[in-house]
Structures are given as C-alpha cells and as structure tokens.
Design a protein around this motif. Sequence first.
Motif, PDB file in Angstrom:
ATOM      1  N   MET A  26     -58.761  15.277  59.490  1.00 64.65           N
ATOM      2  CA  MET A  26     -58.671  16.558  59.839  1.00 64.65           C
ATOM      3  C   MET A  26     -57.947  17.531  58.750  1.00 64.65           C
ATOM      4  O   MET A  26     -56.907  17.095  58.118  1.00 64.65           O
ATOM      5  N   THR A  27     -58.536  18.507  58.131  1.00 64.31           N
ATOM      6  CA  THR A  27     -57.751  19.323  57.205  1.00 64.31           C
ATOM      7  C   THR A  27     -56.513  19.770  57.666  1.00 64.31           C
ATOM      8  O   THR A  27     -56.111  20.296  58.775  1.00 64.31           O
ATOM      9  N   ARG A  28     -55.707  19.674  56.687  1.00 65.24           N
ATOM     10  CA  ARG A  28     -54.002  19.988  56.835  1.00 65.24           C
ATOM     11  C   ARG A  28     -53.843  20.718  55.749  1.00 65.24           C
ATOM     12  O   ARG A  28     -53.445  20.094  54.566  1.00 65.24           O
ATOM     13  N   TYR A  29     -54.133  22.085  55.677  1.00 63.96           N
ATOM     14  CA  TYR A  29     -53.640  22.912  54.200  1.00 63.96           C
ATOM     15  C   TYR A  29     -52.095  22.601  54.008  1.00 63.96           C
ATOM     16  O   TYR A  29     -51.122  22.849  55.070  1.00 63.96           O
ATOM     17  N   ALA A  30     -51.670  22.790  52.788  1.00 67.14           N
ATOM     18  CA  ALA A  30     -50.319  22.782  52.348  1.00 67.14           C
ATOM     19  C   ALA A  30     -50.559  23.504  50.924  1.00 67.14           C
ATOM     20  O   ALA A  30     -51.263  23.414  50.309  1.00 67.14           O
ATOM     21  N   MET A  31     -48.957  23.715  50.502  1.00 68.59           N
ATOM     22  CA  MET A  31     -48.717  24.278  49.293  1.00 68.59           C
ATOM     23  C   MET A  31     -47.719  23.327  48.586  1.00 68.59           C
ATOM     24  O   MET A  31     -46.777  23.172  49.402  1.00 68.59           O
ATOM     25  N   THR A  32     -47.715  23.333  47.361  1.00 63.84           N
ATOM     26  CA  THR A  32     -46.947  22.763  46.500  1.00 63.84           C
ATOM     27  C   THR A  32     -46.168  23.861  45.530  1.00 63.84           C
ATOM     28  O   THR A  32     -46.836  24.855  45.167  1.00 63.84           O
ATOM     29  N   MET A  33     -44.985  23.760  45.371  1.00 62.12           N
ATOM     30  CA  MET A  33     -44.091  24.887  44.490  1.00 62.12           C
ATOM     31  C   MET A  33     -43.365  24.055  43.365  1.00 62.12           C
ATOM     32  O   MET A  33     -42.530  23.350  43.974  1.00 62.12           O
ATOM     33  N   ASP A  34     -43.556  24.107  42.340  1.00 64.34           N
ATOM     34  CA  ASP A  34     -43.030  23.274  41.338  1.00 64.34           C
ATOM     35  C   ASP A  34     -41.523  24.016  40.887  1.00 64.34           C
ATOM     36  O   ASP A  34     -41.668  25.237  40.080  1.00 64.34           O
ATOM     37  N   THR A  35     -40.494  23.584  41.383  1.00 61.23           N
ATOM     38  CA  THR A  35     -39.360  24.471  40.955  1.00 61.23           C
ATOM     39  C   THR A  35     -38.826  24.118  39.233  1.00 61.23           C
ATOM     40  O   THR A  35     -38.002  24.946  38.985  1.00 61.23           O
ATOM     41  N   ARG A  36     -39.515  23.284  38.800  1.00 65.35           N
ATOM     42  CA  ARG A  36     -39.113  23.090  37.278  1.00 65.35           C
ATOM     43  C   ARG A  36     -40.141  23.895  36.606  1.00 65.35           C
ATOM     44  O   ARG A  36     -39.795  23.995  35.228  1.00 65.35           O
ATOM     45  N   ARG A  37     -41.201  24.649  37.116  1.00 64.70           N
ATOM     46  CA  ARG A  37     -41.830  25.668  36.136  1.00 64.70           C
ATOM     47  C   ARG A  37     -41.808  27.034  36.324  1.00 64.70           C
ATOM     48  O   ARG A  37     -41.814  27.670  35.599  1.00 64.70           O
ATOM     49  N   CYS A  38     -41.164  27.104  37.902  1.00 63.24           N
ATOM     50  CA  CYS A  38     -41.035  28.612  38.115  1.00 63.24           C
ATOM     51  C   CYS A  38     -39.903  29.487  37.324  1.00 63.24           C
ATOM     52  O   CYS A  38     -38.831  28.816  37.348  1.00 63.24           O
ATOM     53  N   VAL A  39     -40.416  30.481  36.711  1.00 69.08           N
ATOM     54  CA  VAL A  39     -39.495  31.229  35.909  1.00 69.08           C
ATOM     55  C   VAL A  39     -39.058  32.713  36.603  1.00 69.08           C
ATOM     56  O   VAL A  39     -38.199  33.629  36.225  1.00 69.08           O
ATOM     57  N   GLY A  40     -39.464  32.649  38.085  1.00 75.64           N
ATOM     58  CA  GLY A  40     -38.990  33.762  38.882  1.00 75.64           C
ATOM     59  C   GLY A  40     -39.515  34.912  38.574  1.00 75.64           C
ATOM     60  O   GLY A  40     -38.984  36.268  38.618  1.00 75.64           O
ATOM     61  N   CYS A  41     -40.658  35.012  37.888  1.00 71.84           N
ATOM     62  CA  CYS A  41     -41.471  36.577  37.345  1.00 71.84           C
ATOM     63  C   CYS A  41     -41.996  37.412  38.497  1.00 71.84           C
ATOM     64  O   CYS A  41     -42.227  38.603  38.091  1.00 71.84           O
ATOM     65  N   ASN A  42     -41.905  36.859  39.514  1.00 75.38           N
ATOM     66  CA  ASN A  42     -42.575  37.907  40.955  1.00 75.38           C
ATOM     67  C   ASN A  42     -44.192  38.162  40.931  1.00 75.38           C
ATOM     68  O   ASN A  42     -44.300  38.861  41.968  1.00 75.38           O
ATOM     69  N   ALA A  43     -44.772  37.638  40.118  1.00 75.79           N
ATOM     70  CA  ALA A  43     -46.060  37.672  39.920  1.00 75.79           C
ATOM     71  C   ALA A  43     -46.585  37.310  41.351  1.00 75.79           C
ATOM     72  O   ALA A  43     -47.612  38.111  42.007  1.00 75.79           O
ATOM     73  N   CYS A  44     -46.281  36.184  42.016  1.00 78.43           N
ATOM     74  CA  CYS A  44     -46.669  35.859  43.152  1.00 78.43           C
ATOM     75  C   CYS A  44     -46.507  36.676  44.337  1.00 78.43           C
ATOM     76  O   CYS A  44     -47.260  37.053  45.382  1.00 78.43           O
ATOM     77  N   VAL A  45     -45.365  37.388  44.264  1.00 78.24           N
ATOM     78  CA  VAL A  45     -45.013  38.502  45.160  1.00 78.24           C
ATOM     79  C   VAL A  45     -45.941  39.608  45.093  1.00 78.24           C
ATOM     80  O   VAL A  45     -46.269  40.182  46.171  1.00 78.24           O
TER      81      VAL A  45
END
Length: 178
Positions: free
Chosen positions: A1-20
Amino acid sequence: MTRYAMTMDTRRCVGCNACVYACKQENDLPVGGFRDWITTTTRGVFPDLSSEIRSERCNHCDNAPCVYACPTGASHFNEGGVVLVNHDKCTGCKACIAACPYDARYVHPDGFVDKCTFCLHRSSKGLDPACVSICPTESLAFGDLSDKRSVVRRLLDARNHKTLRPETGAGPNVYFLT
Ligand code: SF4
Ligand code: SF4
Ligand code: SF4
C-alpha cells in the motif's frame, strides 16, 4: 500500500528558503500563511559547535493527533496516508492546532485551518511537490516508502536518519537525514 514520505538532508540544506516561497506560490498561500519553514539548531559546547538547518512541514503522521481531535471530520487521512483538511467541513475551531505536536497548521484568513498537503495535486500525478522540485541543493526528496526502489526508501536505507519528537507517538513520515 502506498505510504508517501519525505526525506530532508540536514547536511545539504543551506537555509535559502526557496522551498518556503515555492510552496507559497504553488499553493497560493495568504500573506503570513506558511506550510513549511526553516529552523536552525546549534549543538555542542563552544568552541566545538555545529548547526543543523532543517526545512520542516506537516509530518503526515500515521497516528495523526490532529485527525483524532477534529470534531467535524475535516482533518482526514487521504491517498497514500497523506493528512488533508477538507476546507468546507472545517469550522476553524483550532482543536487540530492544539493537538499537533509540530505546530504545522495555521488559520487561513478565510476561516479554515490549512497546512502542507504533500502537494497531492502534483504527487498523485507522479510529480514532485513544489518544495522538492525547487530545492537547489537537492536536500528534499519525496516518494513511496512501500516501494523499495523509491528515492526515499533508498536514502533511508543508506543514511542515518531521525524523525522529530518520535516520543509523541504520532508516527511522523518526514525523515531528516543526518
Ligand atoms: Fe534548504 Fe533546499 Fe529549502 Fe533551500 S530550498 S532552504 S536548501 S531545503
Ligand atoms: Fe497532523 Fe501535525 Fe501530524 Fe501534520 S504533523 S499530521 S498536522 S499532527
Ligand atoms: Fe508546501 Fe507542497 Fe512542500 Fe507541503 S509538499 S510544504 S504543500 S510545497
């Protein structure tokens, strides 16, 4: 059964806020309304300090306290375990806001409560959520945890990871790679 999830790489993020800002534009969010946000935490003792930048959002919890607290059924589990709010059924009582351990919801000026949808209007068509597709450092990934070949499954098999506040028992589905 589909179980959507997200991963977030704390070693790559530069806090640019583009995602926001990609989320605000994609989902036409009101002034002051956000479905994702950036946090920075500092660890260690001076001078041996390190910081962790995270892009956070609703965790689409397996045992979502917001769903159980909602008196009208507006907050509900949808396709792939994604937690959604039916705006027409929402009275704006804020019971879900009080129940959420992650402060992931806000009141829309039109009177309903809103939060991240995992961009189900995109992800159900095989597209990445807006925040994932915009990230210039490829910190974010999205997919089906039940599919061994999915990018999220492969990242979780290969990397150390954590969820936020697992002690609440909510069962979050956003994983932070460390
Ligand atoms: Fe971090 Fe990517 Fe968001 Fe920028 S767009 S803040 S790098 S997650
Ligand atoms: Fe509900 Fe909060 Fe979990 Fe999202 S993070 S599913 S709003 S309890
Ligand atoms: Fe916003 Fe979609 Fe990302 Fe959720 S998945 S934070 S709704 S862009």
